[in-house]
Design a protein around this motif. Sequence first.
Motif, PDB file in Angstrom:
ATOM      1  N   VAL A 131       0.618  -1.310  -0.069  1.00 35.50           N
ATOM      2  CA  VAL A 131       0.367   0.289   0.132  1.00 35.50           C
ATOM      3  C   VAL A 131       1.001   1.709   0.751  1.00 35.50           C
ATOM      4  O   VAL A 131       1.872   1.431   0.799  1.00 35.50           O
TER       5      VAL A 131
ATOM      6  N   ARG B  97      -7.262   5.392  -1.779  1.00 30.75           N
ATOM      7  CA  ARG B  97      -6.832   4.303  -1.645  1.00 30.75           C
ATOM      8  C   ARG B  97      -7.923   3.292  -2.315  1.00 30.75           C
ATOM      9  O   ARG B  97      -9.519   4.485  -2.113  1.00 30.75           O
TER      10      ARG B  97
ATOM     11  N   GLU C 253      -6.498  -2.114  -2.020  1.00 32.53           N
ATOM     12  CA  GLU C 253      -5.614  -1.333  -0.903  1.00 32.53           C
ATOM     13  C   GLU C 253      -6.281  -1.469   0.482  1.00 32.53           C
ATOM     14  O   GLU C 253      -5.611  -1.640   1.394  1.00 32.53           O
TER      15      GLU C 253
END
Length: 101
Positions: free
Chosen positions: A20, A28, A32
């Motif tokens: 990530v 995100r 992730e």
Amino acid sequence: MSTPTPAELRAHATELEQRVPPAHAGPRTDDERMWLEKAAALRAEADQEEEREWERTGLIPCSDCGTVVRTKTLETLPAHNCTARQRARRQRESAARTTEK
């Protein structure tokens, strides 16, 4: 297949977290978020497994230096030269980096 050890569970969680990008890199993705959730679940499982192991054996690793010690409670650990062990580990790592260059 054997049950993974707490150390293996934490290592896998770290691998997932490393996939990530940093939070400042943008929103995100679903993947992730899934990796971070899975990493959190693996860390919780590792903690539970460590506690079950302690209940069976009375032994638990120090989270700072890694030394396995016998204790009657999970609140405090007996004296085990933790600071000295951490200092020695840092010196070994520093020496290893110096010789690699």
